[in-house]
Design a protein around this motif. Structure first.
Motif, PDB file in Angstrom:
ATOM      1  N   GLU A 192       0.843  -1.186   0.000  1.00 20.87           N
ATOM      2  CA  GLU A 192       0.000   0.000   0.000  1.00 20.87           C
ATOM      3  C   GLU A 192       0.874   1.230   0.000  1.00 20.87           C
ATOM      4  O   GLU A 192       1.826   1.330   0.778  1.00 20.87           O
ATOM      5  CB  GLU A 192      -0.905   0.012   1.235  1.00 20.87           C
ATOM      6  CG  GLU A 192      -1.962   1.094   1.244  1.00 20.87           C
ATOM      7  CD  GLU A 192      -3.189   0.712   0.455  1.00 20.87           C
ATOM      8  OE1 GLU A 192      -3.373  -0.489   0.183  1.00 20.87           O
ATOM      9  OE2 GLU A 192      -3.974   1.600   0.104  1.00 20.87           O
ATOM     10  N   ASN A 200      -7.168 -11.800   0.362  1.00 19.26           N
ATOM     11  CA  ASN A 200      -7.906 -10.586   0.056  1.00 19.26           C
ATOM     12  C   ASN A 200      -9.143 -10.480   0.935  1.00 19.26           C
ATOM     13  O   ASN A 200     -10.276 -10.402   0.470  1.00 19.26           O
ATOM     14  CB  ASN A 200      -8.292 -10.592  -1.426  1.00 19.26           C
ATOM     15  CG  ASN A 200      -8.760  -9.233  -1.862  1.00 19.26           C
ATOM     16  OD1 ASN A 200      -8.315  -8.213  -1.369  1.00 19.26           O
ATOM     17  ND2 ASN A 200      -9.691  -9.211  -2.791  1.00 19.26           N
ATOM     18  N   VAL A 201      -8.920 -10.456   2.240  1.00 21.17           N
ATOM     19  CA  VAL A 201     -10.040 -10.393   3.178  1.00 21.17           C
ATOM     20  C   VAL A 201      -9.737  -9.371   4.257  1.00 21.17           C
ATOM     21  O   VAL A 201      -8.597  -9.001   4.494  1.00 21.17           O
ATOM     22  CB  VAL A 201     -10.309 -11.765   3.838  1.00 21.17           C
ATOM     23  CG1 VAL A 201     -10.775 -12.776   2.805  1.00 21.17           C
ATOM     24  CG2 VAL A 201      -9.072 -12.263   4.561  1.00 21.17           C
ATOM     25  N   ARG A 202     -10.785  -8.927   4.890  1.00 24.55           N
ATOM     26  CA  ARG A 202     -10.611  -8.021   6.019  1.00 24.55           C
ATOM     27  C   ARG A 202     -10.022  -8.787   7.198  1.00 24.55           C
ATOM     28  O   ARG A 202     -10.365  -9.931   7.445  1.00 24.55           O
ATOM     29  CB  ARG A 202     -11.959  -7.428   6.393  1.00 24.55           C
ATOM     30  CG  ARG A 202     -11.901  -6.414   7.534  1.00 24.55           C
ATOM     31  CD  ARG A 202     -13.295  -5.946   7.896  1.00 24.55           C
ATOM     32  NE  ARG A 202     -13.867  -5.112   6.868  1.00 24.55           N
ATOM     33  CZ  ARG A 202     -15.114  -5.251   6.415  1.00 24.55           C
ATOM     34  NH1 ARG A 202     -15.862  -6.231   6.849  1.00 24.55           N
ATOM     35  NH2 ARG A 202     -15.584  -4.432   5.492  1.00 24.55           N
ATOM     36  N   LEU A 227     -11.547  -3.079   4.204  1.00 32.12           N
ATOM     37  CA  LEU A 227     -11.497  -4.107   3.179  1.00 32.12           C
ATOM     38  C   LEU A 227     -10.364  -3.769   2.218  1.00 32.12           C
ATOM     39  O   LEU A 227     -10.143  -2.598   1.913  1.00 32.12           O
ATOM     40  CB  LEU A 227     -12.802  -4.160   2.398  1.00 32.12           C
ATOM     41  CG  LEU A 227     -13.912  -5.059   2.928  1.00 32.12           C
ATOM     42  CD1 LEU A 227     -15.164  -4.855   2.107  1.00 32.12           C
ATOM     43  CD2 LEU A 227     -13.493  -6.505   2.927  1.00 32.12           C
ATOM     44  N   PRO A 228      -9.653  -4.752   1.707  1.00 31.54           N
ATOM     45  CA  PRO A 228      -8.628  -4.463   0.707  1.00 31.54           C
ATOM     46  C   PRO A 228      -9.214  -3.747  -0.492  1.00 31.54           C
ATOM     47  O   PRO A 228     -10.347  -4.005  -0.893  1.00 31.54           O
ATOM     48  CB  PRO A 228      -8.124  -5.853   0.318  1.00 31.54           C
ATOM     49  CG  PRO A 228      -8.469  -6.714   1.470  1.00 31.54           C
ATOM     50  CD  PRO A 228      -9.742  -6.157   2.033  1.00 31.54           C
ATOM     51  N   GLY A 238     -10.051  -0.641  -0.775  1.00 31.92           N
ATOM     52  CA  GLY A 238     -10.675   0.651  -0.465  1.00 31.92           C
ATOM     53  C   GLY A 238      -9.642   1.631   0.031  1.00 31.92           C
ATOM     54  O   GLY A 238      -8.451   1.395  -0.081  1.00 31.92           O
ATOM     55  N   GLY A 286      -6.766   0.394   2.016  1.00 30.41           N
ATOM     56  CA  GLY A 286      -7.451  -0.887   1.921  1.00 30.41           C
ATOM     57  C   GLY A 286      -6.590  -2.111   1.967  1.00 30.41           C
ATOM     58  O   GLY A 286      -7.034  -3.155   1.547  1.00 30.41           O
ATOM     59  N   SER A 287      -5.377  -2.027   2.445  1.00 24.70           N
ATOM     60  CA  SER A 287      -4.631  -3.261   2.608  1.00 24.70           C
ATOM     61  C   SER A 287      -5.183  -4.018   3.785  1.00 24.70           C
ATOM     62  O   SER A 287      -5.544  -3.432   4.785  1.00 24.70           O
ATOM     63  CB  SER A 287      -3.158  -2.944   2.836  1.00 24.70           C
ATOM     64  OG  SER A 287      -2.429  -4.136   3.015  1.00 24.70           O
ATOM     65  N   GLN A 288      -5.279  -5.310   3.665  1.00 23.23           N
ATOM     66  CA  GLN A 288      -5.896  -6.056   4.746  1.00 23.23           C
ATOM     67  C   GLN A 288      -5.094  -5.895   6.025  1.00 23.23           C
ATOM     68  O   GLN A 288      -3.888  -5.867   6.028  1.00 23.23           O
ATOM     69  CB  GLN A 288      -6.031  -7.522   4.373  1.00 23.23           C
ATOM     70  CG  GLN A 288      -4.761  -8.285   4.488  1.00 23.23           C
ATOM     71  CD  GLN A 288      -4.914  -9.566   5.253  1.00 23.23           C
ATOM     72  OE1 GLN A 288      -5.829  -9.770   6.039  1.00 23.23           O
ATOM     73  NE2 GLN A 288      -4.002 -10.470   5.034  1.00 23.23           N
TER      74      GLN A 288
END
Lengths: 118, 119
Positions: free
Chosen positions: A56, A100-102, B96-97, B99, B102-104
């Motif tokens: 990120e 790819n999950v919260r 949530l990734p 957004g 948004g990195s988990q």
């Protein structure tokens, strides 16, 4: 003691200087973060590293350059900063399970590095 | 869009009285919610979190928070406030990734609520 150590705690630098902030975590985590906290603004995520890979970059100006040599260490290299970059820079870490999950994993913060650009 | 709102900039409470710091959230799917506290000139300290299960979550220093899905709220509470509880409190939701931020594993924070407890 949170297990996340940041140095220096305070830094004053001129706009033409080059300096670095250092962060080390002793929690065995695999994800590390840089956040910026300015007066009267919400906490802003700057960078995320997961297993040493940057995952990120939240539109951060190139005068901020992160480096993550391993899962325990994170640096923020600073050059040609502006006075408006003066803020508290917080490092954090968490155990990131991938995918790819919260995540519900807790993020642990260091005490922060107070940066003043003159 | 994912967001967290803390409607009060400051909450003033007398020592010994109950305190509540409010937080509402907007997130798709099941939320993961957190409270952090920041004392002056310090970093953020984790207080508690809600992932699943019992809606009443107990945390550090006698704090607790109640998850209310219908009201999309996660208010922080303490039955009897101490002067030493005076600090800045942040509510956060796990993003949530993809957004914003948004990195988990990343968190979206509210703007913070300053709690002042007077003797």
């Amino acid at each position: 003691e949170t297990g996340v150590t940041q140095t220096p705690r305070h830094l004053v630098m001129g706009m033409t200087n080059k300096k670095s902030l250092k962060c080390e975590q002793h929690l065995g985590h695999n994800a590390m973060y840089w956040y910026k906290q300015s007066a009267k603004k919400p906490l802003e995520l700057m960078f995320v590293y997961n297993f040493k890979e940057q995952t990120e970059n939240n539109s951060v100006p190139s005068r901020f350059s992160p480096e993550c040599p391993n899962s325990s260490h994170l640096f923020l290299h600073l050059h040609t900063l502006q006075p408006e970059d003066s803020a508290l820079y917080l490092c954090a870490s968490s155990q990131d399970r991938g995918g790819n999950v919260r995540s519900g994993n807790t993020i642990y913060f260091g005490e922060g590095s107070w940066l003043t650009v003159v | 869009a994912q967001s967290v709102a803390q409607p009060e900039d400051q909450v003033n409470v007398a020592e010994g009285n109950p305190l509540t710091v409010k937080c509402t959230y907007s997130v798709s799917g099941n939320p993961y919610l957190f409270w952090y506290v920041q004392y002056p000139n310090r970093g953020l300290q984790f207080l508690l979190k809600y992932i699943t299960g019992d809606n009443l979550v107990k945390g550090s220093y006698g704090f607790e928070a109640e998850f209310n899905k219908s009201q999309t709220s996660f208010h922080l509470k303490k039955p009897s406030a101490l002067v030493s509880d005076s600090a800045l409190y942040f509510c956060a939701v796990s993003a949530l990734p993809g957004g914003y931020g948004g990195s988990q594993g990343n968190l979206i924070f509210g703007k913070g609520t300053k709690l002042s407890v007077k003797p």
